[in-house]
Design an enzyme around this catalytic site. Sequence first.
Site, PDB file in Angstrom:
ATOM      1  N   HIS A  46     -97.096 -36.272  -5.519  1.00 52.56           N
ATOM      2  CA  HIS A  46     -97.705 -34.938  -5.610  1.00 52.56           C
ATOM      3  C   HIS A  46     -98.048 -34.639  -7.059  1.00 52.56           C
ATOM      4  O   HIS A  46     -97.342 -35.067  -7.983  1.00 52.56           O
ATOM      5  CB  HIS A  46     -96.801 -33.848  -5.012  1.00 52.56           C
ATOM      6  CG  HIS A  46     -95.478 -33.662  -5.688  1.00 52.56           C
ATOM      7  ND1 HIS A  46     -95.310 -32.863  -6.807  1.00 52.56           N
ATOM      8  CD2 HIS A  46     -94.242 -34.156  -5.403  1.00 52.56           C
ATOM      9  CE1 HIS A  46     -94.035 -32.880  -7.165  1.00 52.56           C
ATOM     10  NE2 HIS A  46     -93.363 -33.659  -6.338  1.00 52.56           N
TER      11      HIS A  46
ATOM     12  N   ASP B 288     -98.752 -31.368  -8.089  1.00 49.44           N
ATOM     13  CA  ASP B 288     -98.315 -30.037  -8.489  1.00 49.44           C
ATOM     14  C   ASP B 288     -96.937 -30.126  -9.129  1.00 49.44           C
ATOM     15  O   ASP B 288     -96.194 -31.085  -8.905  1.00 49.44           O
ATOM     16  CB  ASP B 288     -98.309 -29.076  -7.301  1.00 49.44           C
ATOM     17  CG  ASP B 288     -97.186 -29.371  -6.311  1.00 49.44           C
ATOM     18  OD1 ASP B 288     -97.138 -30.508  -5.807  1.00 49.44           O
ATOM     19  OD2 ASP B 288     -96.356 -28.474  -6.049  1.00 49.44           O
TER      20      ASP B 288
ATOM     21  N   ASP C 152     -91.641 -35.821 -12.143  1.00 52.44           N
ATOM     22  CA  ASP C 152     -91.736 -35.160 -10.836  1.00 52.44           C
ATOM     23  C   ASP C 152     -93.011 -34.343 -10.741  1.00 52.44           C
ATOM     24  O   ASP C 152     -93.023 -33.172 -11.062  1.00 52.44           O
ATOM     25  CB  ASP C 152     -90.501 -34.264 -10.654  1.00 52.44           C
ATOM     26  CG  ASP C 152     -90.454 -33.573  -9.305  1.00 52.44           C
ATOM     27  OD1 ASP C 152     -91.040 -34.099  -8.351  1.00 52.44           O
ATOM     28  OD2 ASP C 152     -89.841 -32.491  -9.223  1.00 52.44           O
TER      29      ASP C 152
ATOM     30  N   GLU D 262     -96.280 -29.429  -3.043  1.00 53.93           N
ATOM     31  CA  GLU D 262     -94.941 -29.857  -2.627  1.00 53.93           C
ATOM     32  C   GLU D 262     -93.860 -28.967  -3.212  1.00 53.93           C
ATOM     33  O   GLU D 262     -92.887 -28.619  -2.523  1.00 53.93           O
ATOM     34  CB  GLU D 262     -94.715 -31.312  -3.047  1.00 53.93           C
ATOM     35  CG  GLU D 262     -93.473 -31.961  -2.434  1.00 53.93           C
ATOM     36  CD  GLU D 262     -92.193 -31.677  -3.214  1.00 53.93           C
ATOM     37  OE1 GLU D 262     -91.102 -31.838  -2.626  1.00 53.93           O
ATOM     38  OE2 GLU D 262     -92.285 -31.288  -4.387  1.00 53.93           O
ATOM     39  N   GLU D 263     -94.010 -28.584  -4.468  1.00 54.56           N
ATOM     40  CA  GLU D 263     -92.967 -27.808  -5.123  1.00 54.56           C
ATOM     41  C   GLU D 263     -92.837 -26.394  -4.553  1.00 54.56           C
ATOM     42  O   GLU D 263     -91.779 -25.777  -4.657  1.00 54.56           O
ATOM     43  CB  GLU D 263     -93.228 -27.722  -6.629  1.00 54.56           C
ATOM     44  CG  GLU D 263     -93.209 -29.056  -7.353  1.00 54.56           C
ATOM     45  CD  GLU D 263     -91.836 -29.696  -7.425  1.00 54.56           C
ATOM     46  OE1 GLU D 263     -90.893 -29.177  -6.801  1.00 54.56           O
ATOM     47  OE2 GLU D 263     -91.701 -30.731  -8.102  1.00 54.56           O
TER      48      GLU D 263
ATOM     49  N   HIS E 153     -87.356 -30.178 -12.913  1.00 55.69           N
ATOM     50  CA  HIS E 153     -87.282 -28.736 -12.638  1.00 55.69           C
ATOM     51  C   HIS E 153     -86.650 -27.954 -13.787  1.00 55.69           C
ATOM     52  O   HIS E 153     -86.645 -26.721 -13.743  1.00 55.69           O
ATOM     53  CB  HIS E 153     -86.524 -28.433 -11.329  1.00 55.69           C
ATOM     54  CG  HIS E 153     -87.200 -28.909 -10.100  1.00 55.69           C
ATOM     55  ND1 HIS E 153     -86.944 -28.379  -8.846  1.00 55.69           N
ATOM     56  CD2 HIS E 153     -88.135 -29.872  -9.896  1.00 55.69           C
ATOM     57  CE1 HIS E 153     -87.673 -28.999  -7.936  1.00 55.69           C
ATOM     58  NE2 HIS E 153     -88.403 -29.913  -8.565  1.00 55.69           N
TER      59      HIS E 153
END
Length: 451
Positions: free
Chosen positions: A90, A92, A123, A156-157, A423
């Site tokens: 992903h 995003d 990520d 996705e996030e 994150h």
Amino acid sequence: MSSKSVAETVASLMPRAKSELAELVAFKSVADFDQFPRSESEGAANWVAGALRTEGFQDVAVFDTPDGTQSVYGYLPGPEGARTVLLYAHYDVQPPLDETAWTTPPFELTERDGRWYGRGAADCKGGVIMHLLALRALKANGGVPVHVKVIAEGSEEMGTGGLERYAEEHPELLAADTIVIGDAGNFRAGLPTVTSTLRGMTMVRVQVDTLEGNLHSGQFGGAAPDALAALIRVLDSLRAEDGSTTVEGLTAENRWEGLQYDEEQFRRDAKVLDGVELIGSGTVADRIWARPAVTVLGIDCPPVVGATPSVQAGARALVSLRVPPGVDAAEATKLLQAHIEAHTPWGARVSVEQVGQGQPFSADTTSPAYAAMAEAMAVAYPGARMQYAGQGGSIPLCNTLASLYPDAEILLIGLSEPEAQIHAVNESVSPEELERLSVAEALFLRNYAAS
């Protein structure tokens, strides 16, 4: 095609990989368009589409998904009669949080102490680059021996389910014999790991109201019901004294039987402050891979700076519940809602709105694809044997794909090892991990084609 030549090709491509990752990281592609411009996500999607076209992919498309975001698809044909492998990542990313807390700008890829720092570096924009590196290495050493589909998700996030719903409406698009999800990570850097289970998740917005408007705390405090205090009681009821999650009716005693997570290593990985205890019971692996975990993601209430002496009329929180394998996320949502309603004090009005959900996932690790990946990782990581681990995070698409394609084998690998700090501020990727995993993926495709 020798394993050595594949590894040498990937090594030679690493400067290009760094340059491309820098370009991709520069897009502020957070799929929350109240905070970040939609054009940033669209720019990242178009970058991925352009990279696929450059590699000879056919049917490349940037398509709208039902949640208002975009995903990118491409198809690279292999030899006639070959198997089909779907590669997922992903583009995003999570918001950067406090940009002033970053040592270097979050959307500017920066090398420091042997790592590359930037939001999405691990990520999962690094996952996009990993797929490209693997395919380039194969093309330079005899060709890609399977049909390849690539899908890069744009939300996705956010957990808003756009790609899941699109896939359900167009089931032929992502059909494959094997699916490689490039959005997980090694248990630690240098230890090749396939993630075999994922916790699911549900996310709810809780609103508590007690008064028509705020009141003077001196004149009314002590009798007037405080909505913020009521919300705090509700949130506190979701944890036992030791910090274990306690949603009534939700099992919290499951055990993890595989690879274990040393407690002191976990403390270092999580950067727990000296003297602060870990929460929960059982092994660390039990707690983060096999049991439910509630987290208060945010609270709407007056900030300390500028606060007035008022009894609060309303308060709101965003609550996440991670759901272990074996538990239905929809049922967990109902239990969470019932628990919140039952523990709201003083007759306060409470509403619970679901804003995201994803089912947990368990893989079949006995499949031929896992044997092919184990062989590939043994070469990419000399002297190390592939391990199986769980992951506390959620990738909702996994269960959608497992449901749509029940015969497909699904493997989860990626760049999000503990040092990556995904994150969080100062997210980074290890270039050594990117190089090794790209080699592993290339060799996996070769092994799988021959199996």
